[in-house]
Each structure stands twice: as structure tokens, then as C-alpha cells.
Scaffold this motif. Sequence first.
Motif, PDB file in Angstrom:
ATOM      1  N   GLN A 112      11.422  70.912 -19.695  1.00 15.92           N
ATOM      2  CA  GLN A 112      11.361  69.696 -18.887  1.00 15.92           C
ATOM      3  C   GLN A 112       9.924  69.217 -18.742  1.00 15.92           C
ATOM      4  O   GLN A 112       9.642  68.020 -18.819  1.00 15.92           O
ATOM      5  N   SER A 126      13.476  66.151 -13.234  1.00 18.57           N
ATOM      6  CA  SER A 126      13.810  67.538 -13.540  1.00 18.57           C
ATOM      7  C   SER A 126      15.169  67.914 -12.954  1.00 18.57           C
ATOM      8  O   SER A 126      16.009  68.520 -13.620  1.00 18.57           O
ATOM      9  N   ASN A 174      17.923  66.456 -15.003  1.00 19.15           N
ATOM     10  CA  ASN A 174      17.930  66.611 -16.460  1.00 19.15           C
ATOM     11  C   ASN A 174      19.094  67.455 -16.927  1.00 19.15           C
ATOM     12  O   ASN A 174      19.453  68.461 -16.338  1.00 19.15           O
ATOM     13  N   THR A 206      17.952  68.425 -22.212  1.00 17.08           N
ATOM     14  CA  THR A 206      17.004  69.456 -22.625  1.00 17.08           C
ATOM     15  C   THR A 206      17.417  70.804 -22.038  1.00 17.08           C
ATOM     16  O   THR A 206      17.390  71.830 -22.721  1.00 17.08           O
ATOM     17  N   THR A 207      17.832  70.775 -20.783  1.00 17.33           N
ATOM     18  CA  THR A 207      18.187  72.003 -20.084  1.00 17.33           C
ATOM     19  C   THR A 207      19.344  72.733 -20.755  1.00 17.33           C
ATOM     20  O   THR A 207      19.351  73.960 -20.847  1.00 17.33           O
TER      21      THR A 207
END
Lengths: 287, 288
Positions: free
Chosen positions: A163, A224, A227, A230-231
Amino acid sequence: MAHAQTNRALMAGYKAYVAAFFIFLAAPLIAAGSFAFNDSLFPALPWQGFTLDWFFNDTEPKLGMFHDRRLLSGLYYSFVIAAMVAALSVAVGTTNAFLFVRREFPFKTFFYIVMIVPLVIPGVILGISILVLASNVANAVYDRFGVEISLLRPGIFLVVLGQFSFITTITSLVITARLKKFDLSLEEAAFNLGASRARVLWTITLPYLRPAMIASAIVAFLVSFENFNTTLFLVGSESPLTITMYDRMAKVGSTPVLNAVSFVLMVGSGLLALVSVAVQRPDPSGQ
Amino acid sequence: MTRDAKRLSLILLFAPFALWILLLIVLPHIGMVALSLREKVAPRIYEFGFGNYIDFLNEPIYWNTLLRTASMSLLVTALALLIGFPIAYYIAKIAGRRARGALFLMCLIPLWVSDLIRAFGWILLLRQTGVISSLLVWSGMTDEGIEFLYNDAAVIVGLVYTVILFMIVPLVSTLDGMGDDMIEAGYNLGGGHLTVLRRIIIPYAMPGIVAGCIVTFMLTAGSYLTPILLGGKNSSWFTEQIYNQFITRFNWESGAAFGFLLLAFTSITVWLGLRLSGQSLANTVART
């Protein structure tokens, strides 16, 4: 006369369009939030009456979110991750701002564009590429030295790095924009009065940057927290809230407890958004 | 400061930037490309080769998915521009001073809410037992609930919803910088609404339009949640293929190849868009 009338009709149509657009913006959010208060096992019409069970009830089948251990631990991990990402990305964003506003070096424009790039790389790709690199390094170390570096396996550390890799672009842009507006004569005055470089930084420049730093920390925290892409690839056994919610939505089917979580998240991020607007408002004392 | 101290402080300021870009962006992407060029010949034995890319070309499902993702993303970008431009223009040029700030903030509200909740909201509205269908039944327009979910239209609506803010924000900020006198001059010289729009407003707003389109396109092509949740099992989105290769099949080599293909494909599209519109990355996305 006729001309004015068509203009007025056009304007009315235009305003109706704008109003319709805002209804479009609000509709799904209202739907997600309001079913949290519906006294039913499904987030759907008809309305069965008002309840707070989906927040506070402590027994199945209507287990409220504040008694749901998996949701609460997801919330906790999201908090930890978001706080770390915010702190790291504001720190690096601040050094980046000083680098690009105050310094001259070769290929500066090129590096500035490089700084923007992480924001436009699809999140899924950031996730897999960091996963690949971390696993390669961990495997290589294990094969060579027989040491297992668990930090480089999917888990909180990798989620934070993943992140951080694109959120830093956001914080850098916000803080850079503020530093550009700084009046250098303020620093010069302090130097002339005999202040040291560290003292000037600490008492003049950083306080000036504080609103941008706070605002960008809030944005970083929220981005974040929200998110997913990506996570998803970097997550280990400690799932943050978005992953837990997604699993529930995709596998178990949704109950209004997800609406309750949505409601809490919307209220929470709304409050944080207000704080970030308030700190960025120009100071009435004219600073 | 002496020259040495200056140089040292420059290095210290450059270090975090360099570490970030090198360790989290450059090296991972090199690693991804390297992995994608590896072929499995036997268990735990690999060879250099383009096999993963050849597999991609030989399997119509894969490249069809990529083409579908790309064309739907272009459509979403175009729709976001068409729907968003009048809104941005209203906020920047027509609304009064106080209303402007409030409208702009209202535009940003969905930005503060996660993708997941937005998609969840759309599910609650669109599914067969959802709000819209229930209202239609209740008002007697249909006898049975209608499933609005799990089709391309639902995916497009959800995606436009998710990305339109990233179109509106750069548009508002460019249009904001445009003097009203330019528009008035256009009208005084006898231009109609359309002429003024086409000859004055759009050329002026071009950097904002391009910036909005780039961000919107990249976000759409790279999105995962919205197509999957609103499109259901048959959404055929390319990021889903990447996920399947990585997580479900544990075929990292092919997943990395897909990742690189998505990145290359979207970058080429963005580059073409910049070329055609005569803009550069520096004066659009990087402009703050």
C-alpha cells in the motif's frame, strides 16, 4: 424573448441533470447504509422496522458487528496497517517534497514523473510484483542460508509495503503542493535572527507544512483502509476488514451486519474527511 | 552550507525516494518480467523462454478477456467523460461561490467510501430482490422481480460510478483556471453554445480531459472488485485471470506474464492517447 426562454429551459434541464447525477452518486451509499437498521435477516425490502441489532446484538442469527469476532479483528488489522502506512508515507512524502521543491539535480523532471507512476499502475500488478520479489528473496535466502524470513511471506508487513508503494505518491503530491507556496523570506528572516538550520526547520517550515501533512496522513489512512486490489495478493492470515467483508459477501452471502459495517465505515471516513478539510482551511490569523 | 554538506543533504533527501522507487516499483517489476519469461520443464526445473506468452496467444479465452477488458474500459472512460464534463463545468463555472465548494465536496464523498461498499450498495439496488426491482413490483409495473445484476450493463454502471470522480476532479481544476472573459468573448463574437464549447472550452480543458481519461482508464482496466461483484461469474475481467493464475492455479509464471501484458497494454493505450491529443504526462497527470 424566445431566445431567453430557450436559455431558461436549457438551464432548468441542466440543473435537473446535475441533481440527477447527485442522486446517482448517493443512491448506492444510502442503500448500503440504511439496511443496517432494517429488522430483517436480509438486506432487502420490505422494511421490517427499525433495529440496532446489527450493531449491538450478541446472539446468532442476528450477531451484531460489535460482537462479531472476525469483523472486529479485521477492523483491528485494518487500523494497524493504515496507521503504519500513513506514518511511513507522510515521512517519505515530506522528504520527497523537500527534494523536488528545494533541490536541483540532474533528470529532475524525469524523476518527478517516476514519482507519479505508482499511482497509475494497476493495484493488482503492484500486489503481484511485490509478492513475486519478496518470495524470490525469501526463497533465495532460505536455499542459501537455511533461514526463513517470515516478514517476506504474505502478511501485514507486505501489505504495508504494497500500500505504501502507491500511497506515497499521493502524500508527496499534497505536501509538495504546499511546500511550493512557502515564502522563503520567512526562513531567511529566522536565519538572520541567528536560528540554526534545524531550529528553522522545526519552528518555521514544518509547522507551515503541518496542515498538508495531517491532510495527507488522513487520505493515506483512508486509502489504505479501503484498499483491496493490492492487499488481496499480499494478505496472510491476518485479514484486514475489506478482505474479511469480501469473503463474507462472496462466500457466505450478505446479512445486514455488512450494512452495519458499511455504515460505521462511512460515518468514520466522513468524519475524517471533515477533519482534513478543516485543517487545510486557510488560517484566519493570516498565516 | 558548504558544498559537501549540501551534497550530503541532497543524498539524504534522495535516499528515501530512491529506496521507495527501486525496492517497491522497479525491482518488483523486473522480477515480474523475469518470472514471466521462465518455463517449467520439470518439477522445480525452469528454462528461459516465451512459453507463457505463447500460451496466452494460443488460448482465445485469455486474449479475448484482455480485449474485452480494454474495450469496456475505453467505453467506461468515454461515458465518464460524457457524464462528468457537464457536472465539472457546472461546478467550476455556473454554481455560485458557496455552492461550488459544497458541490465539489459532495462529488468527493464516494471517494471516501471503499470500492467494496460502493459495489455492495449497487448489489442491494440492482439484484432481483433489490430495491429497484422491489419498487417496480410494488408499483405494479412488473409482476416478478427483475434481475439487473450480473450483466455487462451493471458492470459498466458500477465502473462509471467508481471512477467518475477521478474524471471530475481534474476537469474542475482546469476549468476553474479558465477566465469567464474567454467564454464571453466567444459569445460576443457570435458563437453559439456548441461553437463556444467546441472551439474554446474543450481546447482549454484538454489537459484536464486527458488527465482524467488516463486515470479513469487505468483504474478501470486494473479494477477487480466491481466487475467481479456486479458481473458475477461470467464477468471475464483480465485482473480476474491474473488472480486465477496466481492464487487458484498457483501458476505464478503465467500470472506474471498476464500482469506484464496488462501493464504493457494499458501503458500503450495511455501513450497512444497522449500522442493523439498532443499532451504529455508532465502537463496532465503530474500537474498540480
